[in-house]
Design a protein around this motif. Sequence first.
Motif, PDB file in Angstrom:
ATOM      1  N   CYS A 264       0.701  -1.168   0.036  1.00  8.72           N
ATOM      2  CA  CYS A 264      -0.271  -0.161   0.188  1.00  8.72           C
ATOM      3  C   CYS A 264       0.901   1.240   0.021  1.00  8.72           C
ATOM      4  CB  CYS A 264      -0.894  -0.039   1.216  1.00  8.72           C
ATOM      5  SG  CYS A 264      -2.106  -1.191   1.366  1.00  8.72           S
ATOM      6  N   THR A 265       1.997   1.376   0.802  1.00  4.53           N
ATOM      7  CA  THR A 265       2.778   2.406   0.975  1.00  4.53           C
ATOM      8  C   THR A 265       3.533   2.734  -0.588  1.00  4.53           C
ATOM      9  OG1 THR A 265       3.140   1.968   3.253  1.00  4.53           O
ATOM     10  CG2 THR A 265       4.895   3.280   1.925  1.00  4.53           C
ATOM     11  N   PHE A 266       3.736   1.571  -1.170  1.00  7.77           N
ATOM     12  CA  PHE A 266       4.447   1.859  -2.438  1.00  7.77           C
ATOM     13  C   PHE A 266       3.411   2.352  -3.397  1.00  7.77           C
ATOM     14  CE2 PHE A 266       5.873   0.553  -6.372  1.00  7.77           C
ATOM     15  CZ  PHE A 266       7.156   0.821  -6.499  1.00  7.77           C
ATOM     16  N   GLY A 277      18.847   1.969   5.985  1.00 10.08           N
ATOM     17  CA  GLY A 277      19.850   1.197   5.522  1.00 10.08           C
ATOM     18  C   GLY A 277      19.648   0.019   4.667  1.00 10.08           C
ATOM     19  N   GLU A 278      20.286  -0.624   4.674  1.00 11.90           N
ATOM     20  CA  GLU A 278      20.209  -1.901   3.627  1.00 11.90           C
ATOM     21  C   GLU A 278      18.923  -2.748   3.739  1.00 11.90           C
ATOM     22  OE1 GLU A 278      22.129  -2.629   0.981  1.00 11.90           O
ATOM     23  OE2 GLU A 278      22.921  -0.638   1.389  1.00 11.90           O
ATOM     24  N   ASP A 279      18.508  -2.595   4.972  1.00 15.80           N
ATOM     25  CA  ASP A 279      17.192  -3.610   5.264  1.00 15.80           C
ATOM     26  C   ASP A 279      16.068  -2.901   4.419  1.00 15.80           C
ATOM     27  OD1 ASP A 279      18.762  -5.117   7.204  1.00 15.80           O
ATOM     28  OD2 ASP A 279      17.984  -4.198   8.828  1.00 15.80           O
ATOM     29  N   PHE A 280      16.062  -1.721   4.140  1.00 14.56           N
ATOM     30  CA  PHE A 280      15.209  -1.180   3.476  1.00 14.56           C
ATOM     31  C   PHE A 280      15.097  -1.634   1.920  1.00 14.56           C
ATOM     32  CE2 PHE A 280      14.927   2.455  -0.099  1.00 14.56           C
ATOM     33  CZ  PHE A 280      13.365   2.385  -0.027  1.00 14.56           C
ATOM     34  N   LYS A 281      16.231  -1.708   1.207  1.00 16.11           N
ATOM     35  CA  LYS A 281      16.469  -2.291   0.120  1.00 16.11           C
ATOM     36  C   LYS A 281      15.914  -3.834  -0.128  1.00 16.11           C
ATOM     37  CE  LYS A 281      19.825  -0.919  -2.375  1.00 16.11           C
ATOM     38  NZ  LYS A 281      21.352  -0.541  -2.763  1.00 16.11           N
ATOM     39  N   VAL A 282      16.304  -4.519   0.862  1.00 11.76           N
ATOM     40  CA  VAL A 282      15.906  -6.043   0.838  1.00 11.76           C
ATOM     41  C   VAL A 282      14.384  -5.979   0.766  1.00 11.76           C
ATOM     42  CG1 VAL A 282      15.978  -7.963   2.371  1.00 11.76           C
ATOM     43  CG2 VAL A 282      17.994  -6.690   1.997  1.00 11.76           C
ATOM     44  N   ALA A 283      13.767  -5.043   1.779  1.00 12.27           N
ATOM     45  CA  ALA A 283      12.299  -5.358   2.019  1.00 12.27           C
ATOM     46  C   ALA A 283      11.622  -4.816   0.774  1.00 12.27           C
ATOM     47  CB  ALA A 283      12.032  -4.435   3.276  1.00 12.27           C
ATOM     48  N   LEU A 284      12.179  -3.818   0.192  1.00 13.96           N
ATOM     49  CA  LEU A 284      11.447  -3.342  -1.083  1.00 13.96           C
ATOM     50  C   LEU A 284      11.607  -4.264  -2.430  1.00 13.96           C
ATOM     51  CD1 LEU A 284       9.898  -1.256  -2.569  1.00 13.96           C
ATOM     52  CD2 LEU A 284      11.885  -0.262  -3.132  1.00 13.96           C
ATOM     53  N   LEU A 285      12.891  -4.836  -2.388  1.00 13.28           N
ATOM     54  CA  LEU A 285      13.047  -5.870  -3.470  1.00 13.28           C
ATOM     55  C   LEU A 285      12.103  -7.101  -3.211  1.00 13.28           C
ATOM     56  CD1 LEU A 285      17.001  -5.545  -4.000  1.00 13.28           C
ATOM     57  CD2 LEU A 285      15.041  -4.702  -5.668  1.00 13.28           C
ATOM     58  N   LYS A 286      11.979  -7.559  -1.931  1.00 11.13           N
ATOM     59  CA  LYS A 286      11.169  -8.598  -1.634  1.00 11.13           C
ATOM     60  C   LYS A 286       9.718  -8.565  -1.891  1.00 11.13           C
ATOM     61  CE  LYS A 286      10.197 -12.781  -0.102  1.00 11.13           C
ATOM     62  NZ  LYS A 286      10.665 -14.021  -0.833  1.00 11.13           N
ATOM     63  N   ASN A 287       9.144  -7.091  -1.692  1.00 12.91           N
ATOM     64  CA  ASN A 287       7.952  -6.839  -1.979  1.00 12.91           C
ATOM     65  C   ASN A 287       7.697  -6.670  -3.491  1.00 12.91           C
ATOM     66  OD1 ASN A 287       5.725  -4.385  -1.974  1.00 12.91           O
ATOM     67  ND2 ASN A 287       5.407  -5.404  -0.152  1.00 12.91           N
ATOM     68  N   ILE A 288       8.584  -6.261  -4.185  1.00 16.00           N
ATOM     69  CA  ILE A 288       8.366  -6.208  -5.663  1.00 16.00           C
ATOM     70  C   ILE A 288       8.519  -7.555  -6.181  1.00 16.00           C
ATOM     71  CG2 ILE A 288       9.567  -5.441  -7.766  1.00 16.00           C
ATOM     72  CD1 ILE A 288      10.585  -2.878  -6.214  1.00 16.00           C
ATOM     73  N   GLU A 289       8.972  -8.457  -5.475  1.00 14.24           N
ATOM     74  CA  GLU A 289       9.083  -9.860  -6.075  1.00 14.24           C
ATOM     75  C   GLU A 289       7.833 -10.800  -5.837  1.00 14.24           C
ATOM     76  OE1 GLU A 289      10.900 -14.150  -4.307  1.00 14.24           O
ATOM     77  OE2 GLU A 289      12.138 -12.228  -4.017  1.00 14.24           O
ATOM     78  N   LEU A 290       7.450 -10.387  -4.623  1.00 15.69           N
ATOM     79  CA  LEU A 290       5.954 -11.012  -4.249  1.00 15.69           C
ATOM     80  C   LEU A 290       4.932 -10.309  -5.094  1.00 15.69           C
ATOM     81  CD1 LEU A 290       6.453 -10.922  -0.256  1.00 15.69           C
ATOM     82  CD2 LEU A 290       6.418 -13.032  -1.787  1.00 15.69           C
ATOM     83  N   ASN A 291       4.986  -9.136  -5.355  1.00 12.36           N
ATOM     84  CA  ASN A 291       3.768  -8.638  -6.122  1.00 12.36           C
ATOM     85  C   ASN A 291       3.910  -9.139  -7.414  1.00 12.36           C
ATOM     86  OD1 ASN A 291       2.496  -7.201  -4.324  1.00 12.36           O
ATOM     87  ND2 ASN A 291       3.611  -5.308  -4.590  1.00 12.36           N
ATOM     88  N   SER A 292       5.235  -9.479  -8.157  1.00 11.68           N
ATOM     89  CA  SER A 292       5.288  -9.758  -9.535  1.00 11.68           C
ATOM     90  C   SER A 292       4.720 -11.293  -9.785  1.00 11.68           C
ATOM     91  CB  SER A 292       6.678  -9.305  -9.936  1.00 11.68           C
ATOM     92  OG  SER A 292       7.551 -10.357  -9.274  1.00 11.68           O
ATOM     93  N   THR A 293       4.958 -12.204  -8.554  1.00 10.64           N
ATOM     94  CA  THR A 293       4.723 -13.309  -8.694  1.00 10.64           C
ATOM     95  C   THR A 293       3.508 -13.837  -8.370  1.00 10.64           C
ATOM     96  OG1 THR A 293       5.878 -14.077  -6.646  1.00 10.64           O
ATOM     97  CG2 THR A 293       7.114 -14.083  -8.712  1.00 10.64           C
ATOM     98  N   TYR A 294       2.708 -13.097  -7.627  1.00  7.94           N
ATOM     99  CA  TYR A 294       1.428 -13.463  -7.000  1.00  7.94           C
ATOM    100  C   TYR A 294       0.376 -13.778  -8.040  1.00  7.94           C
ATOM    101  CZ  TYR A 294       1.561 -12.011  -2.105  1.00  7.94           C
ATOM    102  OH  TYR A 294       1.673 -11.819  -0.851  1.00  7.94           O
ATOM    103  N   ASP A 295      -0.416 -14.909  -7.595  1.00 11.88           N
ATOM    104  CA  ASP A 295      -1.644 -15.545  -7.973  1.00 11.88           C
ATOM    105  C   ASP A 295      -2.482 -15.860  -7.170  1.00 11.88           C
ATOM    106  OD1 ASP A 295      -1.321 -18.521  -7.606  1.00 11.88           O
ATOM    107  OD2 ASP A 295       0.779 -18.183  -8.762  1.00 11.88           O
TER     108      ASP A 295
END
Length: 364
Positions: A264-266, A277-295
């Motif tokens: 929602c924030t995105f 920090g680096e944890d932000f990049k990890v969280a965002l990339l994971k979120n993008i990955e999950l959204n792109s693979t959802y069915d």
Amino acid sequence: MKKRHQHFIPRTYLKHFKNSPDSEHVNTFNKIDHKFIDNIGLNDICVEKDFYTLKNLDGEDKLALEEFFDKEIESKYSKVFNLLVNQRPSKITLEQKIDILKTTLSMYFRTPKILNQFLLKIDKLIEDLTNNNDINEIEFKGIIIKLSGKKKDEIKKEIREHLRIDYLSIQLNIFEEFVKYKLYDGITVIENTSEFDFYTGDNPVNFLNRFGNTDQIFDINNSIYIPLNPKFCLLIAAPKLPKSGYEIFYQKDNQMLIHVVNSCTFDNSERWIIGQGEDFKVALLKNIELNSTYDLEHPMLKSLEIKTILLANLLQAIEKGGLTNKNDNLLLALNNIKNWDEHKNHHDLVELLETMRVEDGLHI
């Protein structure tokens, strides 16, 4: 005199996403350019020149709106954050409730996102008008604006200034009404127990209902999620259980909720996604990955669907028969949650069952 370099998302809010306690910088993702940018200074993010300056007024009056937000909103946020995240009281006063609502919800009404979307439509209208040689002037809100001898950018700037002042005035009035509307809503602080952080953005107040994101803010079915820092999020929603409007509830939640809030924030942000920090990049990339693979058959979605049904059945049983051991449908709904093989993976469900067993005396 106040600076003309003005935050529309308060610095007092953004500082809780700093890269370290001693840092004055955050890490970001630019949605427009699709680029990560590290170590942007807090003074250089979520700001616009003269956003609150009322150019139709004179002297100090020009900055009256900036002064209002500074005194009534921003100066109170650190106290509100400490109350919610560190002190964690079970009950609060009316004054504290108002401060919580004002300091957090104001960020929705201060964002320029809606204004900027409208201004793009106005720019298109001006392009069409100025391309018509038969039109020498236009009337805008009772003001005659001459077209001859002016460049398009000059005309746009003149109209944009009138619109901006009207926008700020209208938003401020709606904000005051909205705080009153949400005064008896429930407040829950959600602790992030997943491996991925919450992040925030330039439009961090997320309205969500069963249909997804919504811009219909005066809807009793909405839940409002506001990230407070990488590990905590505020939930404001109409109470489904017969509890006091001055209680605060605390729950822990796992990856599914964190993913929903981050998504929602995105989606709601206009340009900037902001994190630590680096944890932000990890969280965002994971979120993008999950959204792109959802069915629809994705295990996380199926789990969320079951959880939603179980909670809906529980609330329906409470509404019809009350919180009592004589309510067979309630006991059945509670035991269905307890017997779900995934319920122990959801901290909020575990805490809910324990609370209803101990505090409400229900036979679970």
